[in-house]
Design a protein around this motif. Structure first.
Motif, PDB file in Angstrom:
ATOM      1  N   GLU A 328       0.961  -1.260   0.016  1.00 20.60           N
ATOM      2  CA  GLU A 328       0.026   0.064  -0.024  1.00 20.60           C
ATOM      3  C   GLU A 328       0.849   1.334  -0.019  1.00 20.60           C
ATOM      4  O   GLU A 328       0.688   2.093  -0.710  1.00 20.60           O
ATOM      5  N   ALA A 387      -8.416   2.468   7.165  1.00 22.51           N
ATOM      6  CA  ALA A 387      -9.327   2.566   6.010  1.00 22.51           C
ATOM      7  C   ALA A 387      -9.142   3.990   5.483  1.00 22.51           C
ATOM      8  O   ALA A 387      -9.640   4.183   4.478  1.00 22.51           O
ATOM      9  N   LEU A 388      -8.727   5.024   6.589  1.00 21.69           N
ATOM     10  CA  LEU A 388      -8.987   6.423   6.054  1.00 21.69           C
ATOM     11  C   LEU A 388      -7.728   6.886   5.397  1.00 21.69           C
ATOM     12  O   LEU A 388      -7.824   8.177   4.720  1.00 21.69           O
ATOM     13  N   ASN A 390      -5.162   7.795   2.502  1.00 26.15           N
ATOM     14  CA  ASN A 390      -5.036   8.393   0.996  1.00 26.15           C
ATOM     15  C   ASN A 390      -3.659   8.787   0.748  1.00 26.15           C
ATOM     16  O   ASN A 390      -2.967   9.151   1.862  1.00 26.15           O
ATOM     17  N   TYR A 454      -8.510  -6.715  -2.493  1.00 28.74           N
ATOM     18  CA  TYR A 454      -7.766  -5.438  -3.060  1.00 28.74           C
ATOM     19  C   TYR A 454      -8.070  -5.498  -4.728  1.00 28.74           C
ATOM     20  O   TYR A 454      -8.691  -4.620  -5.329  1.00 28.74           O
ATOM     21  N   SER A 517      -7.131   4.016  -3.105  1.00 26.99           N
ATOM     22  CA  SER A 517      -7.399   4.430  -1.755  1.00 26.99           C
ATOM     23  C   SER A 517      -8.900   3.566  -1.353  1.00 26.99           C
ATOM     24  O   SER A 517      -9.150   3.075  -0.499  1.00 26.99           O
ATOM     25  N   PHE A 518      -9.634   3.668  -2.507  1.00 24.32           N
ATOM     26  CA  PHE A 518     -11.018   2.836  -2.196  1.00 24.32           C
ATOM     27  C   PHE A 518     -10.736   1.343  -2.086  1.00 24.32           C
ATOM     28  O   PHE A 518     -11.294   0.876  -1.024  1.00 24.32           O
ATOM     29  N   TRP A 520      -7.981  -0.031  -0.874  1.00 22.47           N
ATOM     30  CA  TRP A 520      -7.297  -0.497   0.345  1.00 22.47           C
ATOM     31  C   TRP A 520      -8.257  -0.411   1.656  1.00 22.47           C
ATOM     32  O   TRP A 520      -8.043  -0.803   2.541  1.00 22.47           O
ATOM     33  N   LYS A 521      -9.308   0.304   1.473  1.00 27.75           N
ATOM     34  CA  LYS A 521     -10.259   0.897   2.537  1.00 27.75           C
ATOM     35  C   LYS A 521     -10.738  -0.418   2.920  1.00 27.75           C
ATOM     36  O   LYS A 521     -10.741  -0.590   4.042  1.00 27.75           O
ATOM     37  N   TYR A 522     -11.220  -1.320   2.033  1.00 29.72           N
ATOM     38  CA  TYR A 522     -11.801  -2.505   2.231  1.00 29.72           C
ATOM     39  C   TYR A 522     -10.898  -3.646   2.940  1.00 29.72           C
ATOM     40  O   TYR A 522     -11.475  -4.594   3.696  1.00 29.72           O
ATOM     41  N   TRP A 524      -8.499  -2.828   4.965  1.00 32.30           N
ATOM     42  CA  TRP A 524      -8.356  -2.607   6.390  1.00 32.30           C
ATOM     43  C   TRP A 524      -9.603  -2.932   7.151  1.00 32.30           C
ATOM     44  O   TRP A 524      -9.525  -3.179   8.193  1.00 32.30           O
ATOM     45  N   ILE A 525     -10.865  -2.723   6.361  1.00 30.01           N
ATOM     46  CA  ILE A 525     -12.131  -2.941   7.147  1.00 30.01           C
ATOM     47  C   ILE A 525     -12.260  -4.446   7.585  1.00 30.01           C
ATOM     48  O   ILE A 525     -12.660  -4.825   8.674  1.00 30.01           O
TER      49      ILE A 525
END
Length: 570
Positions: A328, A387-388, A390, A454, A517-518, A520-522, A524-525
């Protein structure tokens, strides 16, 4: 959180194995056993063996550089997984054998495998050769991880948290040095020196273990069993079934989504064979034998199976995050290898320096469950906040990764000590290597699952975001060429697309960053949810305070205890 009443003693849970077994006692020594320089030097040597397995994984942070140099990018997942797969398959096998025949020579021979594998990988001119070298280091790590249970054997039970805290702190420092070194080697020399550094660590370990680790015969041997009797009780069928099933399952997981599509016949076949084989292994170990790899005495309390699950999720968190966070960083912040290592350092540093305090707290309080659950919830919170991230929030990456790194220090140390105090001490090799293998399994499964998340999210978002940019400019016809250029991961590739205005390239790059970023957010969730589930499971662990006594399984200091243990049949 209130602690439950202490578990009953091991003697009350003895499971008969055969008529020739002699009852084994874990009573405290009649005289005071003093830990002196022999034990301390042995702990250092055995902790170095643990470092071998840890530092070997730091080369995974520079896989992109290795593949860029040698090609065969489709094999990149095998560079990391070939090592973990072999460690996972052979760890429990070697651990079971070491409980019967001793751990020293397994560690020494493993270190030689590590030297050979590291040199082969470092001198490779093909990616397949790196994979072959990593297979050998996987065998090496399967042996070297026995440094963890061996170090606890030479330590009185009440001091085991201190030993584990020191061992994991040293391994974590090795990971930091290896990660920073790997980045520096890539930037200023060559990635090959990262493998040569590993070879040096394996060699140093072999020397230290040879000089300072001289244990008495193992506990099972001290039950007056001859070598022939021990060989007859080795679970050969279970070993074959376990290694074959794990290999099949992990080959399928590694192929899926990279070499082949997930629905392809080779992937489905290997996954089915692996799952059926593991199911058969479980039934066989449950009904077919009582002293196999999963010796029934390991299940004296419910802690053993629960802690194995904890270790699997910890592997997903520690090994998976170590590999994926580096990726990432490369896709979001920088491709400079030294900067990647620098951004990783806060996570690695807090994870390292928190290990010894975690052990100290457990040693002094003789309690661990509340601390473990709290730290898992802590990790869940801050992995969720990751997840936040960027491209404009690098400072957030430093802060959040450092905070959940502190939590991983506890999840790395405490479960291993608790597991060792929940099983018979003469099965520490088996229990310890199974737990480390579960971590490796968690790492592989985590890397596979999180990479799939991802890739799927990126595949859905990138065409939409890039298509919107091209459509607004009236250049939708360039979509295939632009997507092909982005797939090369070469920043200059967009400039070679015919008909694409240079002024539009920054906007396309920004669209790619948004999609990245979108995706990688999922990831981390998903990590946050899994870690939270682990916290819930950990609430059912039982205390081990009654086992934190002066029992010493493998006495190294001159004493009546060592004299008694050395008096076993040889």
């Amino acid at each position: 959180m209130a602690e439950e009443k202490p578990v009953t003693t091991m003697e009350e849970h003895q499971v008969p194995t055969s008529s020739s077994d002699v009852p084994y006692s874990e009573d405290e020594p009649a005289t005071v056993y003093d830990v002196q320089w022999r034990t301390l030097m042995a702990i250092l040597a055995l902790s170095m063996a643990n470092c071998c397995a840890a530092i070997a994984n730091t080369t995974n942070t520079i896989i992109r550089s290795q593949v860029a140099d040698l090609g065969d990018s489709a094999l990149s997942s095998w560079v990391a997984n070939s090592n973990l797969l072999v460690t996972l398959a052979f760890g429990p096998v070697l651990g079971s054998l070491s409980d019967r025949f001793g751990k020293k020579w397994f560690i020494l021979v493993a270190a030689l495998f590590g030297i050979t594998g590291s040199v082969i990988a470092g001198s490779a001119h093909k990616t397949t050769t790196i994979i072959a070298g990593n297979v050998l280091t996987g065998v090496a790590n399967a042996g070297c991880i026995m440094g963890v249970p061996a170090a606890q054997e030479v330590t009185p039970n009440r001091l085991r948290p201190w030993t584990m805290g020191f061992s994991q702190a040293l391994a974590s420092v090795a990971v930091i040095a290896g990660t920073l070194g790997a980045g520096a080697f890539v930037k200023y020399q060559t990635w090959r020196w990262s493998y040569y550094l590993n070879a040096f660590v394996y060699g140093t370990t072999a020397v230290l273990v040879g000089l300072f680790y001289h244990p008495p015969p193992p506990g099972l041997r001290r039950q007056q069993a001859t070598a022939g009797q021990l060989l007859a009780r080795v679970d050969y069928f279970g070993m074959l079934l376990l290694t074959g099933s794990i290999a099949s399952l992990l080959i399928g997981l590694t192929w899926g989504g990279t070499t082949y599509a997930w629905h392809a016949a080779p992937v489905l076949a290997t996954l089915i064979v692996g799952c059926v084989g593991l199911l058969g292994f479980g039934i066989y170990e449950w009904k077919g034998t009582v002293n196999g790899i999963f010796d029934h005495r390991l299940f004296a309390s419910r802690n053993f199976p629960i802690l194995l699950f904890v270790c699997i999720v910890d592997g997903m968190l520690l090994l998976g995050v170590n590999v994926l966070f580096a990726q990432e960083i490369a896709t979001t912040f920088t491709t400079d290898s030294v900067r990647i290592a620098t951004i990783l350092t806060p996570f690695l540093a807090t994870s390292a320096f928190g290990c010894l305090p975690a052990g100290i707290i457990m040693a002094r309080t003789k309690s661990y469950r509340t601390l473990l659950v709290a730290c898992l919830l802590w990790c869940s919170l801050f992995t969720g906040l990751m997840a936040l991230l960027n491209e404009n929030r690098l400072s957030w990456a430093y802060a959040f990764s450092a905070l959940f790194g502190a939590g991983t220090a506890v999840t790395t140390v405490i479960p291993v000590v608790a597991l060792a105090l929940s099983v018979p001490s003469f099965l520490l090799g088996t229990a310890g290597t199974i737990s480390v293998s579960c971590r490796a399994l968690g790492g592989i499964v985590g890397i596979t699952i999180f990479t799939a998340i991802y890739d799927n999210k990126m595949a859905a978002a990138l065409p939409v975001d890039v298509g919107a940019v091209l459509g607004q400019a009236g250049l939708s016809n360039l979509m295939p060429a632009v997507m092909a250029a982005l797939a090369t991961e070469n920043p200059a590739a967009l400039a070679t697309v015919d008909g694409l205005p240079a002024s539009l390239i920054p906007t396309i790059v920004a669209a790619e960053a948004t999609a990245n970023s979108f995706a990688w957010k999922y990831v981390w969730i998903a990590i946050s949810v899994i870690v939270a589930a682990n916290a819930i499971v950990s609430c059912f662990l039982q205390p081990v305070a009654n086992k934190m006594n002066n029992h010493i399984e493998s006495a190294l200091e001159a004493s009546d205890v060592r004299d008694k243990q050395m008096g076993a049949k040889v």
